[in-house]
Every structure is written in structure tokens, then in C-alpha cells.
Design an enzyme around this catalytic site. Structure first.
Site, mmCIF file in Angstrom:
data_model
loop_
_atom_site.group_PDB
_atom_site.id
_atom_site.type_symbol
_atom_site.label_atom_id
_atom_site.label_comp_id
_atom_site.label_asym_id
_atom_site.label_seq_id
_atom_site.Cartn_x
_atom_site.Cartn_y
_atom_site.Cartn_z
ATOM 1 N N LYS A 101 40.632 50.729 26.516
ATOM 2 C CA LYS A 101 39.231 50.445 26.153
ATOM 3 C C LYS A 101 38.634 51.452 25.172
ATOM 4 C CE LYS A 101 37.499 47.510 29.848
ATOM 5 N NZ LYS A 101 38.645 47.451 30.811
ATOM 6 N N GLU A 123 26.535 46.897 29.413
ATOM 7 C CA GLU A 123 26.602 46.700 30.854
ATOM 8 C C GLU A 123 28.011 47.061 31.294
ATOM 9 O OE1 GLU A 123 26.375 44.064 28.703
ATOM 10 O OE2 GLU A 123 28.501 43.561 28.830
ATOM 11 N N SER A 388 48.197 48.379 29.856
ATOM 12 C CA SER A 388 46.851 48.638 29.318
ATOM 13 C C SER A 388 46.154 49.842 29.928
ATOM 14 C CB SER A 388 45.985 47.388 29.484
ATOM 15 O OG SER A 388 45.993 46.952 30.834
HETATM 16 C C1 LIG Z 1 39.236 46.249 31.255
HETATM 17 C C2 LIG Z 1 40.682 46.299 31.411
HETATM 18 C C3 LIG Z 1 41.488 45.164 31.150
HETATM 19 C C4 LIG Z 1 40.938 43.817 30.802
HETATM 20 O O1 LIG Z 1 40.227 43.740 29.611
HETATM 21 P P1 LIG Z 1 40.814 43.002 28.308
HETATM 22 O O2 LIG Z 1 39.653 42.938 27.407
HETATM 23 O O3 LIG Z 1 41.296 41.661 28.742
HETATM 24 O O4 LIG Z 1 41.906 43.843 27.795
HETATM 25 C C5 LIG Z 1 42.867 45.298 31.245
HETATM 26 N N1 LIG Z 1 43.421 46.470 31.605
HETATM 27 C C6 LIG Z 1 42.683 47.572 31.866
HETATM 28 C C7 LIG Z 1 43.374 48.822 32.261
HETATM 29 C C8 LIG Z 1 41.292 47.522 31.794
HETATM 30 O O5 LIG Z 1 40.565 48.619 32.068
#
Ligand SMILES: *Cc1c(COP(=O)(O)O)cnc(C)c1O
Length: 408
Positions: A101, A123, A388
Site C-alpha cells: 500500500k 477513510e 502483498s
Molecule cells: C489492503 C491489502 C490488500 C488488498 O488491497 P488491493 O487493493 O486489492 O491490493 C492485499 N494485501 C494486503 C497485504 C493489504 O494490506
């Protein structure tokens, strides 16, 4: 990355229309008072992504502050436990703050600075976007107001503390169900009043144009790095690329640089406890076309077009819609959208921890779970997965519910 980036010619990303349509999805459904402001953001973005000063500043931030490039890693033990197909991870869990993010939050912060804004507003649900944005605000010396439902504030004490420590104001939202939906409305109302001095920062490839485009471009660094790293490590492209899909930002960033390649792309939605209403958040799998939160896409909605209740063990995936570009990529047939359940994600969470020493975020565990299934089906070849984020934030929850597995 951005237009002028050295290797950009290799990749073919999708350009939405001037109004922000990807096919029939997207655009900006916003009150006229704000249309002008979003237009300004769009124009400023088009300007700065051609500016070598902006690009080199973002490059410096990524390298010196975020710790990029993050590595790509070959999961040999996990792969061997399944068969011959080789699984690789793009390690966004090693990006500063522990998830992808921050990639778009730093871009948004830099844009807010360029626009001469003093404050950024957003938010947050589980608090992940709030923490990443508060980090960007601290870096750029911007004020930061984060709207959060009172129910979420009570549930997410560590993230609330992090945001405050980073200097953000966490503003409790106490009407309705006191969760994300109400926080979205409250943040938007605040922005309507403060748009001259503040910028609204969206946390995924969702919301009104130009955010789906901008957030994707800021996240593309993930896929560009991973593609180069994978080529260097193996001499080939992967056969498949897999990423989890909440709003769709980590998936868009990972997949866009592969759109033009002979590579299968899979977006993994959260199936939660099953296909019943309120039991999952698999928007593309079970949703229908509609408009909410200022954009048109495929969404989970009730008969009045209001957001339907959603659920996933991964709080970052429980969003009732998905970015417009994903809806378009599904219609084009370029990306396949599949699902992983809570149970499958939890199994993958334990497997990756034990076999590789990497504790993934529960969101990312959905992508790992699907990759494990796909590896079995494929038998040979290679799969690149976007990890992610890291799972430290999920430990308490997992141990409370699945702690008995530790002794097995
Ligand atoms: C917020 C988040 C997501 C989901 O958000 P996307 O916009 O779909 O990428 C996925 N993995 C992690 C670790 C997150 O914090």
C-alpha cells in the site's frame, strides 16, 4: 511506474478514456462541486508523470525510504512439497510498513505536495490504508485526517495507535453500523468542505477517475521489478502470475507489466465461508454491474443498489466492489478471476510460514493458496505470486482461532 520510465515501452498498459472509462466501467460519479477538483488532480497527475523531477524524486523515495526494489524469491521447499511446478514470491511484505500500500500512498503524498495541499484525508477499515497514508503524511510533512468507524477503532487498536504515533488524527465515525461504509461517507463529506486545502487519497484502484489509473501506475513498480527479477533469475517469463484482489491495487500493479506477455494471469477473490450473501467478498465472481463510491463496476449489492454485507478472514479483502479495470480485464478474458476460501488461505498461511520462514498477510495467503492449487494442476512450469504483505498484523487473530495447529 511512470510514462517516462526507461523500460516503459516494453509494457502495454490500458489507457482509460478521458472520462475514466475502462470499457464501460469506471468514470467519476461525484457531486459537481468536486468534479472540478478531481479534474485538477487528473491534470496535475498527467503533468507530473511526464516530469523528470517528479519521477526522480519518487525513485529516490522508493530506494531510500521504502527499501525498494523488494526481492523476488524462489520457494523451493514449498514447491517441492507440491510437485515439480516452481512457485516464486514477489516480496512486497518487505516493502516499508510491510505491504504494497505504501507504493501508492507515497505517490499520492507527492501529488498532494505538488498541488500545494496542506492535508491528506482518507477513510480506513482495518487500518492498513490509514497507516500507510499516515506514514506518507509524516514523510512529506502533511497533516493527515483518517476517518474510521467506531467499531473498527475498537477492533484495530494497534493500527489506531500506529496512525496516532505517526502524527495522524483518527476521527471516529459513530453513525450507522460504525464501520467502513460510514467512514467512506464521512471522509467524503469532510473533503467536500476542505477540498481547497486538502486532497482525498484513495487506498486502492477504486473510486472516481483518476484514482483507478493513478493508483495502478504507482503500483506498477511491483510488476516491473518482478518481471525483470524473474527474467534474470530464470531466463524466462513465468507461466502464470497470481495476486489477491480486494479493491485490486496489488493485482493491478503486479499484472499490468505482464498484460502483453504470453503469461496466464489470475486474480484471487476471497470466498470467505462460502457463496452465501454476507459470507464472502468475491465481487467479480458473484457481483453485478452497478455504481457505488463514485465509480461504475461489478459489485455485491442489495436490491436498492446499496453495498451488500461482505466478509473475509482477511480484512483487507472485504470490499463489496473491485476496480473498474479488473471488471474490464475480466470481460476481455485477459485475467481469470478465481476464489480461495478462508480455510484455504489459513492452510497456505501455515504452509508458507513452516516451509519458507515467511509469514504472509492473510490477504496474500489467498494468492498463495490459489498458487498451490494451480501448481498441483499444472504439474510443471512456474508461478509468480505477489506476496502483498506480511502477516504479523494477523498473528493475534490466527492464534486465537487456529492456535491448536501450532502443536501439530
Ligand atoms: C489492503 C491489502 C490488500 C488488498 O488491497 P488491493 O487493493 O486489492 O491490493 C492485499 N494485501 C494486503 C497485504 C493489504 O494490506
Amino acid at each position: 511506474m511512470l510514462e517516462k520510465d526507461v523500460d516503459f515501452a516494453v509494457y502495454r498498459k490500458i489507457t482509460p478514456t478521458k472520462e475514466g472509462y475502462f470499457g464501460t466501467y469506471g468514470c467519476a460519479y461525484i457531486p459537481p462541486e468536486l468534479a472540478e477538483e478531481f479534474e485538477k488532480i487528473s491534470t496535475a497527475y498527467q503533468t507530473i508523470c511526464q516530469s523528470s523531477r517528479f519521477i526522480s524524486e519518487l525513485r529516490r523515495i522508493r530506494k531510500e525510504f521504502q527499501g525498494r526494489p523488494t526481492p523476488t524469491y524462489h520457494c523451493e521447499r514449498l514447491s517441492n512439497s507440491i510437485g515439480n511446478c516452481q512457485i516464486y514470491l514477489k516480496r512486497e511484505d518487505l516493502n516499508h510498513t510491510g505491504a504494497h500500500k505504501l507504493n501508492h500512498c507515497m505517490g499520492e503524498g507527492l501529488l498532494a505536495k505538488y498541488l500545494g495541499k496542506k492535508k491528506i484525508i482518507a477513510e480506513t477499515g482495518a487500518g492498513q490504508h490509514g497507516v500507510a497514508l499516515a506514514t506518507a503524511a509524516a514523510f512529506f510533512g502533511l497533516e493527515c485526517d483518517i476517518y474510521m468507524g467506531e467499531v473498527d477503532i475498537a477492533k484495530q487498536a494497534p493500527n489506531v495507535a500506529r496512525m496516532k504515533l505517526l502524527g495522524a488524527r483518527v476521527i471516529p465515525v459513530s453513525h450507522g453500523l460504525k464501520t467502513l461504509k460510514e467512514a467512506v461517507d464521512a471522509a467524503f463529506e469532510a473533503y467536500m468542505k476542505e477540498h481547497e486545502t486538502a486532497m482525498y487519497c484513495i487506498g486502492s484502484v477504486v473510486g472516481p477517475h483518476p484514482f483507478p489509473l493513478m493508483v495502478r501506475d504507482f503500483q506498477m513498480v511491483v510488476g516491473i521489478e518482478a518481471r525483470e527479477q524473474f527474467l534474470e533469475m530464470t531466463g524466462n517469463l513465468p507461466d502464470a502470475v497470481v495476486a489477491c484482489v480486494g479493491g485490486g491495487s496489488n493485482a493491478a500493479g503486479m499484472m499490468t507489466p505482464f498484460l502483453n506477455d504470453p503469461v496466464e494471469l489470475y486474480g484471487v477473490e476471497p470466498l470467505g465461508r462460502g457463496p452465501g450473501v454476507g459470507e464472502h467478498a468475491a465481487s467479480l465472481t458473484y457481483g453485478t454491474e452497478g455504481i457505488m463510491h463514485g465509480f461504475k463496476s461489478i459489485m455485491l449489492q442489495d436490491e436498492n443498489g446499496e453495498p451488500a454485507p461482505v466478509y473475509s478472514v482477511a480484512s483487507g479483502l472485504d470490499y463489496p466492489s473491485v476496480g473498474p479495470e479488473h471488471a474490464y480485464l475480466r470481460d476481455l478474458g485477459r485475467v481469470k478471476y478465481v476464489t480461495a476460501s478462508d480455510d484455504e488461505a489459513i492452510d497456505a498461511f501455515f504452509a508458507l510460514s513452516r516451509l519458507e520462514g515467511i509469514i504472509p498477510a492473510l490477504e496474500s495467503a489467498h494468492a498463495v493458496a490459489y498458487a498451490m492449487k494451480l501448481a498441483k494442476e499444472m504439474g510443471t512450469g512456474s508461478i509468480l505470486v505477489n506476496c502483498s504483505g506480511r502477516g504479523d498484523k494477523d498473528l493475534e487473530y490466527v492464534l486465537e482461532r487456529y492456535g491448536d495447529r501450532l502443536d501439530k
